[in-house]
Design an enzyme around this catalytic site. Structure first.
Site, PDB file in Angstrom:
ATOM      1  N   GLU A 239      -7.197   4.469   7.739  1.00 26.62           N
ATOM      2  CA  GLU A 239      -6.997   5.903   7.445  1.00 26.62           C
ATOM      3  C   GLU A 239      -8.213   6.472   6.718  1.00 26.62           C
ATOM      4  OE1 GLU A 239      -3.166   5.504   5.572  1.00 26.62           O
ATOM      5  OE2 GLU A 239      -2.272   5.040   7.525  1.00 26.62           O
TER       6      GLU A 239
ATOM      7  N   HIS B 294      -9.649   0.862   4.678  1.00 31.66           N
ATOM      8  CA  HIS B 294      -8.406   1.084   5.425  1.00 31.66           C
ATOM      9  C   HIS B 294      -8.709   2.029   6.590  1.00 31.66           C
ATOM     10  CE1 HIS B 294      -4.380   2.438   6.431  1.00 31.66           C
ATOM     11  NE2 HIS B 294      -3.915   1.384   5.794  1.00 31.66           N
TER      12      HIS B 294
ATOM     13  N   GLU C 180      -5.646  -5.224  10.397  1.00 32.06           N
ATOM     14  CA  GLU C 180      -4.689  -4.141  10.595  1.00 32.06           C
ATOM     15  C   GLU C 180      -5.028  -3.380  11.887  1.00 32.06           C
ATOM     16  OE1 GLU C 180      -2.585  -2.963   6.728  1.00 32.06           O
ATOM     17  OE2 GLU C 180      -4.317  -1.678   6.975  1.00 32.06           O
TER      18      GLU C 180
ATOM     19  N   GLY D  36       2.156   2.134  10.853  1.00 30.53           N
ATOM     20  CA  GLY D  36       3.136   3.213  10.757  1.00 30.53           C
ATOM     21  C   GLY D  36       3.806   3.592  12.062  1.00 30.53           C
TER      22      GLY D  36
ATOM     23  N   SER E 201       3.071  -2.292  10.479  1.00 29.54           N
ATOM     24  CA  SER E 201       4.507  -2.289  10.797  1.00 29.54           C
ATOM     25  C   SER E 201       5.176  -3.623  10.489  1.00 29.54           C
ATOM     26  CB  SER E 201       4.742  -1.888  12.262  1.00 29.54           C
ATOM     27  OG  SER E 201       4.323  -0.547  12.479  1.00 29.54           O
TER      28      SER E 201
ATOM     29  N   LYS F  11       0.157   4.235  -0.374  1.00 27.34           N
ATOM     30  CA  LYS F  11      -0.512   5.426   0.189  1.00 27.34           C
ATOM     31  C   LYS F  11      -0.269   6.641  -0.724  1.00 27.34           C
ATOM     32  CE  LYS F  11      -0.166   3.394   4.756  1.00 27.34           C
ATOM     33  NZ  LYS F  11      -0.237   3.594   6.185  1.00 27.34           N
TER      34      LYS F  11
ATOM     35  N   ASN G  17       0.868  -1.178   0.000  1.00 31.01           N
ATOM     36  CA  ASN G  17       0.000   0.000   0.000  1.00 31.01           C
ATOM     37  C   ASN G  17       0.906   1.228   0.000  1.00 31.01           C
ATOM     38  OD1 ASN G  17      -1.796   2.054   0.500  1.00 31.01           O
ATOM     39  ND2 ASN G  17      -2.347   1.386   2.566  1.00 31.01           N
TER      40      ASN G  17
HETATM   41  C1  PEP Z   1      -0.999   0.062   6.126  1.00 33.41           C
HETATM   42  O1  PEP Z   1      -1.232   1.257   6.210  1.00 33.41           O
HETATM   43  O2  PEP Z   1      -1.756  -0.675   5.489  1.00 33.41           O
HETATM   44  C2  PEP Z   1       0.178  -0.458   6.800  1.00 33.41           C
HETATM   45  C3  PEP Z   1       0.215  -1.713   7.103  1.00 33.41           C
HETATM   46  O3  PEP Z   1       1.161   0.463   7.078  1.00 33.41           O
HETATM   47  P1  PEP Z   1       2.578   0.164   7.768  1.00 33.41           P
HETATM   48  O4  PEP Z   1       3.124  -1.106   7.169  1.00 33.41           O
HETATM   49  O5  PEP Z   1       3.425   1.348   7.422  1.00 33.41           O
HETATM   50  O6  PEP Z   1       2.329   0.025   9.226  1.00 33.41           O
END
Ligand code: PEP
Length: 254
Positions: A99, A97, A167, A173, A212, A15, A13
């Site tokens: 976000e 997601h 998630e 992040g 992460s 973003k 992803n």
């Molecule tokens: C995400 O936003 O889908 C995600 C998993 O981000 P990160 O790997 O940076 O935590």
């Protein structure tokens, strides 16, 4: 351990990052390093999707989007529909997601409508669920995830091979992850809910972990039962890291 008979998926992803040149370079590096093992997917920002899809045509890396509108067309300024994504070469779309749930007030019902639109357009939806830190601390993680699944997945989800991504919001992040036992527990809960709702088809759906994930923790996470791949944010912007996670998926016991 990926679910027996299920091919893992490692999805990036990207973003709201990159430029035309950076997207081309990243996609090219991922394609050049792709080996046998998991399915690979990259999800660039909308403007770079056609270029990345064209560059990856015939390569073992699929292309997806990060959102779509629930309607196929119409007066929705600034939005993009699922048929449009299909038209420019996407085969997957990330939906719900955290976000988007947080920044665009997307409810489970909205995610469900978008997922129905994705299925109607022939896209494979990756529907994200996950608890906040407060919900985790309150012992509500599995109840929250179950409720999000029930509200976000339409009836046709399993027949079309939809993907679920667990998630935890507080892990995205931040460099923090749940313990392996916590990840395994939530994935087992998701699997049970999918089987209860969809029967045998629910047993074969892919459940990704996201939050992460990086090369240093991917081996352990991808070895857990019912972890059928990963949704990768930050580490997907570095081809070597993304490919190392893919290698971890390839090496995970099945
Ligand atoms: C995400 O936003 O889908 C995600 C998993 O981000 P990160 O790997 O940076 O935590």
């Amino acid at each position: 351990m990926a679910t027996p008979g299920v091919r893992p998926l490692i999805a990036g992803n990207w973003k709201m990052n990159g430029s035309t040149a950076e997207a081309a370079a990243l996609a090219g590096a991922v394609a050049a390093g792709a080996g046998p093992g998991p399915d690979l997917l990259v999800c660039p920002p909308f403007p770079y999707l056609p270029g990345v899809a064209a560059a990856l045509a015939g390569k073992p890396v699929a292309v997806g989007a990060q959102d779509c509108h629930a309607a196929a067309k119409g007066a929705h300024t600034g939005d993009v529909s699922a048929p449009m994504l299909k038209d420019v070469g996407a085969t997957y779309v990330i939906l719900g997601h955290s976000e988007r749930r947080a920044n665009h007030a997307e409810t489970d019902a909205a995610v469900r409508a978008k997922t129905e639109a994705a299925l109607a357009a022939g896209l494979t939806p990756i529907v994200c669920v996950g608890e906040s830190e407060a919900e985790r601390l309150a012992g509500e993680a599995e109840a929250v995830v179950t409720s999000q699944l029930d509200g976000s997945l339409p009836d046709g989800f399993a027949a079309a091979g939809g993907v679920v991504a667990y998630e935890p919001v507080w892990a995205i992040g931040t460099g923090r992850t749940p313990t392996e036992a916590e990840i395994a527990a939530v994935h087992a809960t998701i699997r049970a809910r999918l089987v209860a709702r969809f029967g045998a088809a629910g047993g074969g759906l892919r459940i990704l972990y996201g939050g992460s994930m990086k090369p240093s923790n991917a081996v352990a996470i991808l070895a857990l039962a019912n972890v059928d791949g990963g949704l990768i944010g930050g580490a997907s912007l570095v081809a070597a890291d993304f490919l190392a996670i893919a290698q971890a998926a390839a090496a995970a016991p099945r």
